[in-house]
Structures are given as structure tokens and as C-alpha cells.
Design an enzyme around this catalytic site. Structure first.
Site, PDB file in Angstrom:
ATOM      1  N   ALA A  77       0.819  -1.219   0.000  1.00 55.59           N
ATOM      2  CA  ALA A  77       0.000   0.000   0.000  1.00 55.59           C
ATOM      3  C   ALA A  77       0.852   1.268   0.000  1.00 55.59           C
ATOM      4  O   ALA A  77       0.436   2.298  -0.536  1.00 55.59           O
ATOM      5  CB  ALA A  77      -0.947   0.000   1.193  1.00 55.59           C
ATOM      6  N   THR A  78       2.047   1.212   0.573  1.00 56.94           N
ATOM      7  CA  THR A  78       2.919   2.393   0.545  1.00 56.94           C
ATOM      8  C   THR A  78       3.221   2.769  -0.905  1.00 56.94           C
ATOM      9  O   THR A  78       3.067   3.923  -1.310  1.00 56.94           O
ATOM     10  CB  THR A  78       4.231   2.115   1.305  1.00 56.94           C
ATOM     11  OG1 THR A  78       3.916   1.804   2.664  1.00 56.94           O
ATOM     12  CG2 THR A  78       5.168   3.314   1.257  1.00 56.94           C
ATOM     13  N   CYS A 330       3.913   2.061  12.717  1.00 51.01           N
ATOM     14  CA  CYS A 330       4.882   2.801  11.910  1.00 51.01           C
ATOM     15  C   CYS A 330       5.545   3.896  12.707  1.00 51.01           C
ATOM     16  O   CYS A 330       6.583   4.411  12.341  1.00 51.01           O
ATOM     17  CB  CYS A 330       4.200   3.406  10.711  1.00 51.01           C
ATOM     18  SG  CYS A 330       2.980   2.320  10.055  1.00 51.01           S
TER      19      CYS A 330
HETATM   20  C1  LIG Z   1      -0.497  -0.901   6.488  1.00 51.06           C
HETATM   21  C2  LIG Z   1      -0.972   0.348   5.846  1.00 51.06           C
HETATM   22  C3  LIG Z   1      -0.271   0.965   4.807  1.00 51.06           C
HETATM   23  C4  LIG Z   1       1.081   0.460   4.339  1.00 51.06           C
HETATM   24  O1  LIG Z   1       0.969  -0.756   3.698  1.00 51.06           O
HETATM   25  P1  LIG Z   1       2.312  -1.563   3.280  1.00 51.06           P
HETATM   26  O2  LIG Z   1       1.797  -2.652   2.416  1.00 51.06           O
HETATM   27  O3  LIG Z   1       2.893  -2.050   4.545  1.00 51.06           O
HETATM   28  O4  LIG Z   1       3.191  -0.625   2.539  1.00 51.06           O
HETATM   29  C5  LIG Z   1      -0.806   2.084   4.237  1.00 51.06           C
HETATM   30  N1  LIG Z   1      -1.974   2.587   4.651  1.00 51.06           N
HETATM   31  C6  LIG Z   1      -2.682   2.039   5.650  1.00 51.06           C
HETATM   32  C7  LIG Z   1      -3.987   2.639   6.062  1.00 51.06           C
HETATM   33  C8  LIG Z   1      -2.206   0.903   6.287  1.00 51.06           C
HETATM   34  O5  LIG Z   1      -2.896   0.375   7.290  1.00 51.06           O
END
Ligand SMILES: *Cc1c(COP(=O)(O)O)cnc(C)c1O
Length: 391
Positions: A77-78, A330
Site C-alpha cells: 500500500a505504501t 509505523c
Molecule cells: C499498512 C498500511 C499501509 C502500508 O501498507 P504496506 O503494504 O505495509 O506498505 C498504508 N496505509 C494504511 C492505512 C495501512 O494500514
């Protein structure tokens, strides 16, 4: 956690264990005996790998009610947030440089907007109400002629609060402004029909829904004007939007996890709701306890509570063997108090003592019984140690 009786894992919002069925899917795609080949290759082995990628896209697309060709694979998601936000801002900068978001977003959104501010973009940061929700009138008032993008998350990772993405999206559509949603905490956990919702871009990640770490997705709506610039250049994979050899085993694992999520979503939600209600009923009468968020409008897998006169790090340690979070995972590395709870108007003491409990498919009611007992005894023990503060 039957195999590790010493730990009670209540941090599913940070990451989930991989479902054994997902592991089985993935392990068939790594070795010579399995379909390990590069899916870009035109030979038979390559076409077999490519079929696994196509199947995974179908599985994820079915969960989201979209066409499989609207999905791009990323590393998580990043990356999806970076690609969506920077990609859309750059694709539209000739039209205008104004963007809108909230300070309660995940760092993988707020830090992207900060980087864009340094590059000359103009960002409006809309403050939430005391439960964390966006005021739709404030959004309406923030729109300008040069607004190009709004980014608001679906489920907040610290409090579980659900934003009204349907209404936000409608406001954006009326003005031809792109709408990006960080859906990392909601995909596979809440029903989401991206085919119906007025959402242009949505970020997701496998490791929050019992899939592997290191694989994510970005949904891009099939709509004129919904266009993003790539951030990386290389091979021609994924319509040049995100080149690089596809990680077939991770993609297939994500697809399988999405398929399982689709079939167990309703049951999961019922289970999580009963765990959350059990926990809240067991701790809400502790003197000085306050819920962060909005229990009536939240994803039930997350419960965040503060308690008066107690410091979060000491509480976290006193709660062991419970694995819970202070603020967000984080932030805990740099021991920063939660900027999300600050934006909700919480006092320093409340922010300091906030604990996020998050549950999942494997959490049992017995685990919650232990969590309640631990929380109550940790709070009273810490108060006995510092009677002056409590007085
Ligand atoms: C965990 C999370 C991310 C980051 O996701 P990754 O796959 O670890 O990069 C981004 N946004 C939200 C809301 C999350 O909970």
C-alpha cells in the site's frame, strides 16, 4: 496463538499471519517443479506463470467488483499510495496544483503530500471532528477551481473509523476531481463495491488480509481523465505503469487471500464485532478510560482506548504477553506520540496512554478474557506505583 502460548497477538492492524491455504498456493510457484518462470516469457513455462497472475487478478477483481484489467500490482500500500498520489498530481499538474487530504491519514499518504508540497503543489489539510470523521461541508468549502485530487482513507489504521467514501467521492465527481482512497485496512474486511463507488484510485496490500508481505495493488477506474504517470521506468510490464518482473508467488498468494476474504467476510465481521464488544464491555468501566474513534462507525477489528494518568510505554510493557500497539506500528520506532490522536484533539496524556487492540480471524474469546484481565490489573498496578499522579 495455539503454537505460541506465551503470546497473545492483538496487532492484526499492523499485519496478519498468512493463511495456510495461501502458503500452499505460493509454495507451488517457487521451485523448478512448480510454475516459477517469468510470466513475461512467451514459452510454455512463461504462459503457465502468466496464467497464475491472470487468475489472481480475477480473484482480487471479484472481491472488489471491478474488471481485472483495472488492477496494477505493486509492492504494497505504501507504493500504491505513492504511485496514485504522485502519479495523478503529475498527470494533472498542467490543469492545477491544488490537492486535498487529512492529517489523520497513514504516513504513506501524509509524507507523500509533504513531498509534493516541497515540489510546489498546494495541499489543503482538512481537520477531522473529534471522532476522526471528515466534515463533508468542510470538503465542499475547500474545493477550488484548480483542485485536482482528494485522498481520504477508508478505514483508519489507528482507530478503525470508517470515512464515508461514497459521499466524498460524489462531491469529487461533481467537480471532476480525482478521488484516491487508501483502502489498506478495509479491502477484504468490509464489503467494497468499487464498480459502484465513485472512487478513481484505491490502494491495498495483501499482508493486512492474511496474504504475504511485499505485494499490493492499485485500482485505477476506467474513466476518461483518470490517468496517472508512472514513477518507475523499465520493462513494459503492466502497461508501463509499474514495470518490473511480476512476483508470481506473491501475486498468486494475494489472489488466494482475496478469494478467501470474499467467502469469509461476513463471518469474519461477526466474529470481530463480538470480540470488540466483549473487550469494550470488559474495560469501559475502568476509571478514566476513553474510547478513541467512534464505536458505532468503525471497522470492528480495531479498538483504541486511552486511560487517564498512565503512560503508554509502561502500560504496553505491563500488558505483556499481549502484543498490542501504542499509536501506530509505523510510529513506534521513533517513539513519536500518535499524530492521528492529536488531530482528534486528544490531550498529551490521552495520546500517551492510547493502546490499539486489533483482532483477527484467529483471535479467540479466551484471548479477550486474558486481555481484559491484563489491562485492568496493569492499570491498577501502574496507578498504585504512582499514587500521587492518580490523586
Ligand atoms: C499498512 C498500511 C499501509 C502500508 O501498507 P504496506 O503494504 O505495509 O506498505 C498504508 N496505509 C494504511 C492505512 C495501512 O494500514
Amino acid at each position: 496463538m495455539t503454537d505460541k502460548p506465551d503470546l497473545i497477538y492483538l496487532d492484526y492492524a499492523a499485519t496478519t499471519p498468512v493463511d495456510p491455504r495461501v502458503v500452499a498456493t505460493m509454495s507451488g510457484l517457487l521451485e523448478l517443479a512448480g510454475d516459477f518462470a517469468n510470466p513475461s516469457a512467451v514459452h510454455l513455462a512463461g504462459r503457465r506463470s502468466s496464467a497464475h497472475v491472470a487468475n489472481a487478478a480475477e480473484q482480487l477483481a471479484a472481491l472488489l467488483h471491478v474488471q481485472p484489467d483495472r488492477l496494477i500490482w505493486t509492492s504494497g500500500a505504501t507504493e500504491s499510495n505513492n504511485l496514485a498520489i504522485i502519479g495523478a498530481a503529475r498527470a494533472r499538474q498542467h490543469r492545477g496544483q491544488h490537492l486535498i487530504t487529512m492529517p489523520t491519514e497513514h504516513k504513506a499518504v501524509t509524507d507523500v503530500f509533504r513531498a509534493l508540497e516541497r515540489q510546489g503543489f498546494d495541499v489543503t489539510w482538512l481537520l477531522p471532528d473529534e471522532r476522526g470523521a471528515l466534515d463533508i461541508d468542510a470538503l465542499e468549502a475547500a474545493f477550488r477551481d484548480d483542485t485536482q485530487l482528494v485522498s481520504i482513507m477508508h478505514v483508519n489504521n489507528e482507530t478503525g473509523l470508517i470515512q464515508d467514501i461514497a459521499r466524498i467521492g460524489e462531491s469529487c465527481r461533481r467537480r471532476d476531481v480525482l478521488f484516491h482512497v487508501d483502502a489498506a485496512q478495509s479491502v477484504g474486511k468490509l464489503p467494497i463495491d468499487l464498480g459502484q463507488l465513485p472512487v478513481d484510485l484505491a490502494s491495498m496490500t495483501a499482508h493486512k488480509l492474511y496474504g504475504p508481505k511485499g505485494i499490493g495493488g492499485l485500482y485505477i477506474a476506467d474513466r476518461s481523465g483518470c490517468h496517472i504517470e508512472p514513477l518507475m521506468f523499465g520493462g513494459g510490464q503492466q502497461r508501463r505503469l509499474r514495470p518490473g518482473t511480476l512476483a508470481v508467488h506473491l501475486i498468486a498468494g494475494f489472489g488466494r487471500a482475496a478469494e478467501i476474504a470474499g467467502t469469509s467476510l461476513v463471518e469474519d465481521l461477526e466474529h470481530l464485532t463480538s470480540l470488540r464488544d466483549q473487550l469494550w464491555a470488559g474495560i469501559c468501566d475502568v476509571p478514566g478510560v476513553r474510547l478513541n474513534g467512534d464505536i458505532d462507525n468503525s471497522f470492528p477489528g480495531i479498538l483504541n482506548a486511552s486511560v487517564a494518568d498512565i503512560e503508554g510505554e509502561s502500560l504496553l510493557l505491563a500488558l505483556e504477553p499481549l502484543c498490542v500497539a501504542t499509536g501506530s506500528a509505523c510510529n513506534s520506532q521513533n517513539q513519536e506520540p500518535s499524530y492521528v490522536l492529536r488531530a482528534l484533539g486528544r490531550s498529551d496524556a490521552e495520546v500517551q496512554s492510547a493502546i490499539r487492540f486489533s483482532f483477527g480471524r484467529q483471535t479467540r474469546h479466551e484471548d479477550i478474557v486474558v486481555a481484559i484481565r491484563r489491562y485492568r490489573s496493569a492499570v491498577s498496578k501502574l496507578r498504585d506505583l504512582a499514587p500521587v499522579l492518580a490523586a
